[in-house]
Scaffold this active site. Sequence first.
Site, PDB file in Angstrom:
ATOM      1  CB  SER A  51      -6.937 -28.521 -34.937  1.00 12.57           C
ATOM      2  OG  SER A  51      -7.437 -27.974 -33.736  1.00 12.57           O
ATOM      3  CG  HIS A  92       2.842 -24.250 -16.483  1.00 12.27           C
ATOM      4  ND1 HIS A  92       3.278 -23.822 -15.242  1.00 12.27           N
ATOM      5  CD2 HIS A  92       2.715 -25.593 -16.392  1.00 12.27           C
ATOM      6  CE1 HIS A  92       3.393 -24.866 -14.438  1.00 12.27           C
ATOM      7  NE2 HIS A  92       3.064 -25.957 -15.108  1.00 12.27           N
TER       8      HIS A  92
END
Length: 333
Positions: free
Chosen positions: A52, A109
Amino acid sequence: MAAKVYYDKDADSSYIADKTVAIIGYGSQGHAHALNMKDNGVKVIIGLYEGSSSWSKAESDGFEVMTTSEATKNADIIMMLLPDTSQAEVFKNEVEPNLTSGKSIAFAHGFTIHYQTIVPNSNIDVWMIAPKAPGHRVRAVFQQGNGVPSLIAVHQDYTGNAQNIALAYAQAIGSMRAGVLETTFKEETETDLFGEQAVLCGGVTSLVQSAYETMVEAGYQPESAYFEVMHELKLIVDLLYEGGMEYMWYSVSDTAEYGGLTRGPRVVDESVKENMKKVMEEIQNGTFAREWITENDEGRPTFHRTRKENASHPIESIGKDLRGMMPWLKDTV
């Protein structure tokens, strides 16, 4: 019935003080949650995939970084801050196998839980703290000694302390300073999607583009059109943000107020509201979620095409030139 709102006095930091929090993802929200909690003395680790680009950034910010699997093993609370469309696969392959009884899986979320692309086991807590601002604002406002409001929802309370743990988490990122509104995963997901599509992202950009085109087609200079319907929008939004519609009307001229009150409803008429209802129905019945998941599975063809079309709109090129003459604008965001 009035909504329940929690503040600092309602949180007990001891529910998170002896726990390790794994932030999965180190993007906009990830870096803000992690840094705010670190500043408040919470033990935070970062979970990323090997290779990453955020790995070195998180390490330079002072965090221990490991793979998502290892972070899940080592944490008591796992906060999923990856894009909605990648959460399900990461959860299935790297998080779920390492979720032992009594841990918390948390979200900012509700999309994946509400639309059941993630279905956690019954022996863990599942909750949400959803800040009502982008990550850079969550961090900046915290550093100023304030906080951004958040939403809290508990989907699954295995330990009996899910609410308390979530409130302590909200306090650690600074949201309890502003207020945390109690909701559900369903309500947060559907209202968030609707707000983005109908007003905040979709509605306002479509309105601005149409107004710009109308002015240019009527023979006005593109620069004048840009200043009127794009540049000055911030002035109005700031007034609305500070004091609502009443304060905005009070602050503008009587001419602007009369014209807005009498002509605004002609532009945004009942047909617009009917179209909004259709958008809401597609969110509520899962049509949008299925469409978005399929769009990603197929390589995002519509997404890339419409993004390119919007980027090539004339208002973008004229705006770039005009903003280039006002470099100080970046300091006002």
